[in-house]
Design an enzyme around this catalytic site. Structure first.
Site, PDB file in Angstrom:
ATOM      1  N   GLY A   7      24.913 -16.917  -7.940  1.00  0.00           N
ATOM      2  CA  GLY A   7      24.308 -16.989  -6.601  1.00  0.00           C
ATOM      3  C   GLY A   7      23.317 -18.125  -6.446  1.00  0.00           C
ATOM      4  O   GLY A   7      22.340 -18.015  -5.697  1.00  0.00           O
ATOM      5  N   GLY A  10      22.093 -19.280  -3.021  1.00  0.00           N
ATOM      6  CA  GLY A  10      21.395 -18.351  -2.130  1.00  0.00           C
ATOM      7  C   GLY A  10      19.902 -18.612  -2.047  1.00  0.00           C
ATOM      8  O   GLY A  10      19.334 -19.398  -2.807  1.00  0.00           O
ATOM      9  N   ILE A  12      17.252 -16.591  -2.707  1.00  0.00           N
ATOM     10  CA  ILE A  12      16.495 -16.201  -3.906  1.00  0.00           C
ATOM     11  C   ILE A  12      16.999 -16.983  -5.124  1.00  0.00           C
ATOM     12  O   ILE A  12      16.211 -17.471  -5.943  1.00  0.00           O
ATOM     13  CB  ILE A  12      16.615 -14.672  -4.146  1.00  0.00           C
ATOM     14  CG1 ILE A  12      15.937 -13.914  -2.995  1.00  0.00           C
ATOM     15  CG2 ILE A  12      16.008 -14.275  -5.489  1.00  0.00           C
ATOM     16  CD1 ILE A  12      16.136 -12.404  -3.033  1.00  0.00           C
ATOM     17  N   LYS A  36      29.785 -26.473  -1.942  1.00  0.00           N
ATOM     18  CA  LYS A  36      28.476 -25.821  -2.118  1.00  0.00           C
ATOM     19  C   LYS A  36      27.845 -26.223  -3.446  1.00  0.00           C
ATOM     20  O   LYS A  36      26.628 -26.385  -3.539  1.00  0.00           O
ATOM     21  CB  LYS A  36      28.628 -24.298  -2.033  1.00  0.00           C
ATOM     22  CG  LYS A  36      28.950 -23.832  -0.625  1.00  0.00           C
ATOM     23  CD  LYS A  36      28.937 -22.319  -0.516  1.00  0.00           C
ATOM     24  CE  LYS A  36      29.225 -21.921   0.928  1.00  0.00           C
ATOM     25  NZ  LYS A  36      28.806 -20.575   1.264  1.00  0.00           N
ATOM     26  N   TYR A 165      25.465  -1.752   3.199  1.00  0.00           N
ATOM     27  CA  TYR A 165      24.648  -2.621   2.339  1.00  0.00           C
ATOM     28  C   TYR A 165      23.826  -1.779   1.365  1.00  0.00           C
ATOM     29  O   TYR A 165      23.761  -2.082   0.163  1.00  0.00           O
ATOM     30  CB  TYR A 165      23.740  -3.518   3.189  1.00  0.00           C
ATOM     31  CG  TYR A 165      22.823  -4.370   2.333  1.00  0.00           C
ATOM     32  CD1 TYR A 165      23.339  -5.441   1.600  1.00  0.00           C
ATOM     33  CD2 TYR A 165      21.465  -4.077   2.208  1.00  0.00           C
ATOM     34  CE1 TYR A 165      22.525  -6.206   0.773  1.00  0.00           C
ATOM     35  CE2 TYR A 165      20.635  -4.842   1.394  1.00  0.00           C
ATOM     36  CZ  TYR A 165      21.167  -5.904   0.676  1.00  0.00           C
ATOM     37  OH  TYR A 165      20.362  -6.657  -0.149  1.00  0.00           O
ATOM     38  N   LYS A 169      24.199  -1.812  -2.940  1.00  0.00           N
ATOM     39  CA  LYS A 169      23.172  -2.118  -3.936  1.00  0.00           C
ATOM     40  C   LYS A 169      23.071  -0.990  -4.961  1.00  0.00           C
ATOM     41  O   LYS A 169      22.876  -1.238  -6.152  1.00  0.00           O
ATOM     42  CB  LYS A 169      21.813  -2.370  -3.264  1.00  0.00           C
ATOM     43  CG  LYS A 169      21.787  -3.565  -2.315  1.00  0.00           C
ATOM     44  CD  LYS A 169      22.329  -4.865  -2.918  1.00  0.00           C
ATOM     45  CE  LYS A 169      21.495  -5.448  -4.026  1.00  0.00           C
ATOM     46  NZ  LYS A 169      22.088  -6.705  -4.550  1.00  0.00           N
ATOM     47  N   VAL A 199      12.437 -10.000   1.540  1.00  0.00           N
ATOM     48  CA  VAL A 199      11.940 -11.185   0.835  1.00  0.00           C
ATOM     49  C   VAL A 199      11.704 -12.301   1.847  1.00  0.00           C
ATOM     50  O   VAL A 199      12.631 -12.713   2.555  1.00  0.00           O
ATOM     51  CB  VAL A 199      12.940 -11.649  -0.246  1.00  0.00           C
ATOM     52  CG1 VAL A 199      12.369 -12.843  -1.007  1.00  0.00           C
ATOM     53  CG2 VAL A 199      13.245 -10.501  -1.213  1.00  0.00           C
TER      54      VAL A 199
HETATM   55  P1  NDP Z   1      21.736 -15.089   0.266  1.00  0.00           P
HETATM   56  O1  NDP Z   1      22.730 -14.643   1.285  1.00  0.00           O
HETATM   57  O2  NDP Z   1      20.918 -16.268   0.559  1.00  0.00           O
HETATM   58  O3  NDP Z   1      22.469 -15.319  -1.139  1.00  0.00           O
HETATM   59  C1  NDP Z   1      23.522 -14.508  -1.572  1.00  0.00           C
HETATM   60  C2  NDP Z   1      24.247 -15.208  -2.701  1.00  0.00           C
HETATM   61  O4  NDP Z   1      25.392 -14.430  -3.085  1.00  0.00           O
HETATM   62  C3  NDP Z   1      24.794 -16.576  -2.301  1.00  0.00           C
HETATM   63  O5  NDP Z   1      24.804 -17.429  -3.405  1.00  0.00           O
HETATM   64  C4  NDP Z   1      26.210 -16.246  -1.862  1.00  0.00           C
HETATM   65  O6  NDP Z   1      27.101 -17.332  -1.916  1.00  0.00           O
HETATM   66  C5  NDP Z   1      26.585 -15.203  -2.894  1.00  0.00           C
HETATM   67  N1  NDP Z   1      27.654 -14.351  -2.371  1.00  0.00           N
HETATM   68  C6  NDP Z   1      27.562 -13.422  -1.402  1.00  0.00           C
HETATM   69  N2  NDP Z   1      28.758 -12.851  -1.179  1.00  0.00           N
HETATM   70  C7  NDP Z   1      29.626 -13.443  -2.033  1.00  0.00           C
HETATM   71  C8  NDP Z   1      31.026 -13.280  -2.290  1.00  0.00           C
HETATM   72  N3  NDP Z   1      31.759 -12.374  -1.625  1.00  0.00           N
HETATM   73  N4  NDP Z   1      31.581 -14.055  -3.236  1.00  0.00           N
HETATM   74  C9  NDP Z   1      30.858 -14.984  -3.915  1.00  0.00           C
HETATM   75  N5  NDP Z   1      29.538 -15.168  -3.718  1.00  0.00           N
HETATM   76  C10 NDP Z   1      28.928 -14.412  -2.789  1.00  0.00           C
HETATM   77  O7  NDP Z   1      20.846 -13.813   0.002  1.00  0.00           O
HETATM   78  P2  NDP Z   1      19.513 -13.596  -0.856  1.00  0.00           P
HETATM   79  O8  NDP Z   1      19.189 -14.777  -1.656  1.00  0.00           O
HETATM   80  O9  NDP Z   1      18.524 -13.047   0.063  1.00  0.00           O
HETATM   81  O10 NDP Z   1      19.992 -12.405  -1.812  1.00  0.00           O
HETATM   82  C11 NDP Z   1      20.192 -12.560  -3.209  1.00  0.00           C
HETATM   83  C12 NDP Z   1      20.183 -11.191  -3.845  1.00  0.00           C
HETATM   84  O11 NDP Z   1      18.940 -10.546  -3.559  1.00  0.00           O
HETATM   85  C13 NDP Z   1      21.273 -10.235  -3.359  1.00  0.00           C
HETATM   86  O12 NDP Z   1      21.733  -9.494  -4.466  1.00  0.00           O
HETATM   87  C14 NDP Z   1      20.532  -9.309  -2.398  1.00  0.00           C
HETATM   88  O13 NDP Z   1      21.138  -8.055  -2.258  1.00  0.00           O
HETATM   89  C15 NDP Z   1      19.170  -9.230  -3.073  1.00  0.00           C
HETATM   90  N6  NDP Z   1      18.092  -8.846  -2.182  1.00  0.00           N
HETATM   91  C16 NDP Z   1      17.696  -9.667  -1.142  1.00  0.00           C
HETATM   92  C17 NDP Z   1      16.646  -9.299  -0.335  1.00  0.00           C
HETATM   93  C18 NDP Z   1      16.157 -10.150   0.790  1.00  0.00           C
HETATM   94  O14 NDP Z   1      15.307  -9.671   1.573  1.00  0.00           O
HETATM   95  N7  NDP Z   1      16.596 -11.392   0.923  1.00  0.00           N
HETATM   96  C19 NDP Z   1      15.949  -8.008  -0.534  1.00  0.00           C
HETATM   97  C20 NDP Z   1      16.439  -7.245  -1.648  1.00  0.00           C
HETATM   98  C21 NDP Z   1      17.461  -7.656  -2.431  1.00  0.00           C
HETATM   99  P3  NDP Z   1      27.325 -18.284  -0.625  1.00  0.00           P
HETATM  100  O15 NDP Z   1      26.134 -19.207  -0.569  1.00  0.00           O
HETATM  101  O16 NDP Z   1      28.593 -18.975  -0.921  1.00  0.00           O
HETATM  102  O17 NDP Z   1      27.385 -17.395   0.578  1.00  0.00           O
END
Ligand code: NDP
Length: 343
Positions: A7, A10, A12, A36, A165, A169, A199
């Site tokens: 990830g 993303g 975080i 990406k 969602y 988790k 977050v």
């Molecule tokens: P983002 O959406 O910014 O990041 C999610 C990441 O997961 C990205 O790298 C995304 O890739 C990847 N991803 C999602 N779905 C898929 C898929 N089907 N196949 C491949 N890759 C996938 O979210 P956050 O950074 O906010 O979240 C990161 C983690 O933190 C998650 O596990 C989330 O549940 C957890 N979390 C987040 C909170 C928040 O408030 N933000 C709170 C609590 C937990 P791509 O860039 O290609 O989409």
């Protein structure tokens, strides 16, 4: 020896990669497309300590096979953050439940297959969503802590996108603990999970600022873009700063005192009025352009009107103070307004 971070595209994930690079770790992260991956490399200015590899969609059980086949022998730590962060409207099972659980399965099976003895610790981003149901998260009579779990079944989690969602988790995190238990004779690595609430804080790079931000930061972004007399979605919850979330992942990776621990990351309460308060007070460009806050409705320093999180054990283990709400909100607003040439 390297840290593998899933990830890495993303919100975080990018902060975790950044802090790891700052601490001179060699980082292997993954993205789901070459485009990406190239963006991540550009953002990190082609840091020689960073490798970006391609993982498949998390729904595929071989999503992490290729990265671990290629780099498994170099990986000592794994931080698994990738998971869908969305409240899907159409196919809840296909859009969140399956990718969340299969992503976790896939990365654990890739470790088991390619580097079962080389891994020292595994840290996974779970969520406070794993410890209560969506409905309970608005109930001031409910208290949850590091031992809590929501009671969704695979079926009940498909009642709405939010339930989906929250269920995703729980099922993904449960899979990790069950997998470790089932393989305790062969897999010896340490493990911890990180459970953040909303977050907040800036994107790691200004180039990640889009009209719509990731789900949690969009709570603030949408208020920045709401007209003075326009209606807005009222949000209530708990907050934590993204830099504290990244720091907790890395501490859990480094120190064996976090083994088998769930870290509940929440600094305090907020609602939309607290956010409007900071936006109005700290950004003159927004004053008279966005709704005003109702001072009697702010939540930051009051008993919660939603679920209570009891995270004394987490705070004690981590031993550092979390950033406050002003830093969270102002960090987002400053970056968004700068990006829009409004500062
Ligand atoms: P983002 O959406 O910014 O990041 C999610 C990441 O997961 C990205 O790298 C995304 O890739 C990847 N991803 C999602 N779905 C898929 C898929 N089907 N196949 C491949 N890759 C996938 O979210 P956050 O950074 O906010 O979240 C990161 C983690 O933190 C998650 O596990 C989330 O549940 C957890 N979390 C987040 C909170 C928040 O408030 N933000 C709170 C609590 C937990 P791509 O860039 O290609 O989409």
């Amino acid at each position: 020896m390297s840290v593998f971070v899933s990830g890495g595209t993303g919100f975080i994930g990018q902060h975790i990669v950044n802090q790891l690079l700052e601490q001179n770790y060699r980082v292997i992260t993954s993205a789901r497309s070459q485009e990406k991956a190239d963006t991540v490399l550009t953002n990190f200015k082609h840091n020689p300590n960073l490798i970006v590899t391609i993982n498949g969609d998390l729904s595929r059980l071989d999503a992490f096979d290729q990265p671990f086949q290629e780099y498994g022998s170099q990986i000592k730590y794994v931080i698994h953050t990738a998971s869908p962060v969305t409240f899907p409207l159409k196919d809840i099972e296909k859009d969140v439940l399956i990718p969340a659980v299969n992503g976790t399965k896939s990365i654990l099976q890739a470790i088991q297959k390619h580097c079962p003895n080389g891994i020292e610790s595994f840290v996974m981003t779970s969520s406070v969503a794993a410890i209560s149901t969506f409905k309970e998260s608005f109930d001031p009579k409910v208290t949850a802590n590091e031992q809590s779990w929501n009671d969704y079944t695979w079926e009940s989690a498909q009642a709405s996108g939010q339930d989906g969602y929250f269920g995703s988790k729980k099922f993904a995190e449960k899979y990790l603990w069950d997998f470790l238990n089932d393989n305790k004779d062969t897999l010896k690595f340490k493990a911890a999970t990180i459970l953040p609430c909303f977050v907040f804080g800036p994107q790691m790079f200004d180039s990640s600022v889009k009209p719509q931000l990731n789900l949690s930061c969009e709570v603030v972004n949408s208020l920045i873009h709401t007209g003075k007399d326009e209606k807005y979605n009222y949000t209530i919850g708990k907050y934590i700063h993204v830099e504290d979330v990244a720091k907790a992942h890395i501490m859990a990776m480094q120190d064996s005192k976090f083994d088998r621990k769930r870290l509940l990351l929440s600094e305090g309460n907020f609602n939309s009025h607290d956010i409007l308060n900071y936006l109005n007070n700290d950004f003159p460009v927004l004053k008279d352009n966005i709704p005003v806050c109702n001072p009697s409705e702010t939540a930051e320093n009051k008993p919660s009107k939603d679920i209570t999180f009891e995270n004394t054990a987490t705070r004690k283990l981590l031993g550092f103070n979390f950033k406050n709400l002003k830093e969270c909100v102002d960090g987002i607003a400053e970056q968004v307004l700068r990006h829009e040439n409004r500062l």
